[in-house]
Design an enzyme around this catalytic site. Sequence first.
Site, PDB file in Angstrom:
ATOM      1  N   GLY A  35       0.943  -1.296   0.112  1.00  0.00           N
ATOM      2  CA  GLY A  35      -0.106  -0.002  -0.068  1.00  0.00           C
ATOM      3  C   GLY A  35       0.812   1.334   0.063  1.00  0.00           C
ATOM      4  N   HIS A  38       2.488   4.688  -4.841  1.00  0.00           N
ATOM      5  CA  HIS A  38       3.117   5.721  -5.408  1.00  0.00           C
ATOM      6  C   HIS A  38       3.240   5.436  -6.908  1.00  0.00           C
ATOM      7  CE1 HIS A  38       6.571   3.225  -5.209  1.00  0.00           C
ATOM      8  NE2 HIS A  38       6.610   3.279  -3.765  1.00  0.00           N
ATOM      9  N   HIS A  41       4.432   1.726  -7.906  1.00  0.00           N
ATOM     10  CA  HIS A  41       3.459   0.853  -7.899  1.00  0.00           C
ATOM     11  C   HIS A  41       2.577   1.123  -9.121  1.00  0.00           C
ATOM     12  CE1 HIS A  41       4.183   1.353  -3.361  1.00  0.00           C
ATOM     13  NE2 HIS A  41       4.277   0.181  -3.365  1.00  0.00           N
ATOM     14  N   GLN A  65       8.062  -9.314   7.970  1.00  0.00           N
ATOM     15  CA  GLN A  65       9.192  -8.995   7.161  1.00  0.00           C
ATOM     16  C   GLN A  65       9.804  -7.655   7.901  1.00  0.00           C
ATOM     17  OE1 GLN A  65       6.866  -8.573   3.482  1.00  0.00           O
ATOM     18  NE2 GLN A  65       8.035  -6.571   3.199  1.00  0.00           N
ATOM     19  N   GLY A 170       9.290  -4.837  -8.850  1.00  0.00           N
ATOM     20  CA  GLY A 170       9.952  -3.802  -9.234  1.00  0.00           C
ATOM     21  C   GLY A 170      11.598  -4.188  -9.185  1.00  0.00           C
TER      22      GLY A 170
HETATM   23  P1  AMP Z   1       6.498  -2.134  -1.545  1.00  0.00           P
HETATM   24  O1  AMP Z   1       4.832  -1.905  -1.413  1.00  0.00           O
HETATM   25  O2  AMP Z   1       7.160  -1.330  -1.058  1.00  0.00           O
HETATM   26  O3  AMP Z   1       6.395  -3.680  -0.914  1.00  0.00           O
HETATM   27  O4  AMP Z   1       6.574  -2.571  -3.234  1.00  0.00           O
HETATM   28  C1  AMP Z   1       5.750  -3.279  -4.048  1.00  0.00           C
HETATM   29  C2  AMP Z   1       6.387  -3.568  -5.342  1.00  0.00           C
HETATM   30  O5  AMP Z   1       6.548  -2.184  -5.740  1.00  0.00           O
HETATM   31  C3  AMP Z   1       7.579  -4.146  -5.068  1.00  0.00           C
HETATM   32  O6  AMP Z   1       7.737  -5.125  -6.232  1.00  0.00           O
HETATM   33  C4  AMP Z   1       8.559  -2.999  -5.583  1.00  0.00           C
HETATM   34  O7  AMP Z   1       9.696  -3.610  -6.033  1.00  0.00           O
HETATM   35  C5  AMP Z   1       7.890  -2.245  -6.208  1.00  0.00           C
HETATM   36  N1  AMP Z   1       8.513  -0.881  -6.324  1.00  0.00           N
HETATM   37  C6  AMP Z   1       8.496  -0.195  -5.168  1.00  0.00           C
HETATM   38  N2  AMP Z   1       9.167   1.223  -5.441  1.00  0.00           N
HETATM   39  C7  AMP Z   1       9.237   1.240  -6.921  1.00  0.00           C
HETATM   40  C8  AMP Z   1      10.148   1.910  -7.822  1.00  0.00           C
HETATM   41  N3  AMP Z   1      10.435   3.203  -7.279  1.00  0.00           N
HETATM   42  N4  AMP Z   1      10.027   1.620  -8.929  1.00  0.00           N
HETATM   43  C9  AMP Z   1       9.784   0.418  -9.450  1.00  0.00           C
HETATM   44  N5  AMP Z   1       9.164  -0.570  -8.533  1.00  0.00           N
HETATM   45  C10 AMP Z   1       8.942  -0.131  -7.192  1.00  0.00           C
END
Ligand code: AMP
Length: 352
Positions: A35, A38, A41, A65, A170
């Site tokens: 969540g 940005h 995502h 985690q 990502g």
């Molecule tokens: P998170 O919500 O931080 O666990 O991220 C969810 C997914 O979004 C993961 O696969 C991250 O690698 C990807 N993600 C987060 N930040 C970025 C970014 N700046 N650029 C590309 N993918 C991202």
Amino acid sequence: MDNSIRIFEDVTSLRQQRNVALLEKRLVGLVPTMGALHEGHLALIRQAAKDMHEVYVSIYVNPTQFGLNEDLDKYPKTWDADMEKMIGLNKNLKDTKAKGRITTVFKPTSQVMYPNLPPTSDPNGSGSFVTITPLGSLLEGASRPVFFRGVATVCMKLFNIIQPDYVFFGQKDIQQVLVINRMIQDFHINTQLILCPIVREPDGLAFSSRNVFLGHHRRDLAPALLGALTAARNTFARGARLRDEILGPAHHIMSLVQEANRKLHPSYHIGFEVDYFSLTDPLDMQEVESVGSSRGAILSGALKMLPRSLEYVREDEDTIPVRLIDNILLDADKVLAFIRNRRGDNVVKALS
Ligand code: AMP
């Protein structure tokens, strides 16, 4: 096209809907998130919608985690804004050639995700966990011992619940990509991983849900991480292949930033530590002494942005430690060829 998004909190009803997509041979792609959505995502979701009939987004801040002293309680939760962003994105997708759109959000409780024992962050705690070693013990795993155990475990649960045809991750979290890809291979999970490029703010800082905690002083310094990695990448581009030659400029840049920072009046001083600059093999993230011609390398770095002195803090956010990570693939095509699943299909795609 119907733009509605169905929200599920429990497994049974979500599975019923997933089965309909299976029977109708509609491809389902999963974008797992915590969540606080940005642009990073949203780019994953757009990428998924390009080729999937249905995009499922999971929103779950997974406690296992987070280390015992990490920011689980403070992790940003912006449910209403997240839904607005996803509804807006669905509207915009209508005007593109995208095959699908977000049809489903999975927003489970911890009771649903951990039905038997409460989730624990204790490395020795009881529960059912997936561990991927040594990949998950290196780098980010060295600084955050339960991190990849938690990530792999929650992804295994999400993959089992949703049975996605494809999962979208990502490159920002490159080690996470390798850990999850290894898990898919080793447990013969019937899904394919698509790696999506890093999305950055105009000054180069990679979008991250935690950036809101930086406050403007630390935010100003944060792009230095990409600056340091870029200096290392440029040295590689000029022909350097040895570890020290490549990583030297990254360390040099950060020591210059540190020096300039120390000269500032204490009220402007920003404490940070370089956790690591790393040059690793794309297969197992072991450190390498040189970049070989066949497989490229992963250049990555992590900065610990320390809380600012309470004496000078004007914004609440400045009191929370923030970890910044970033990476650049050296010879990206070769790196991706090595990450690629051994089944031989095009599991991990280079999109950057
Ligand atoms: P998170 O919500 O931080 O666990 O991220 C969810 C997914 O979004 C993961 O696969 C991250 O690698 C990807 N993600 C987060 N930040 C970025 C970014 N700046 N650029 C590309 N993918 C991202």
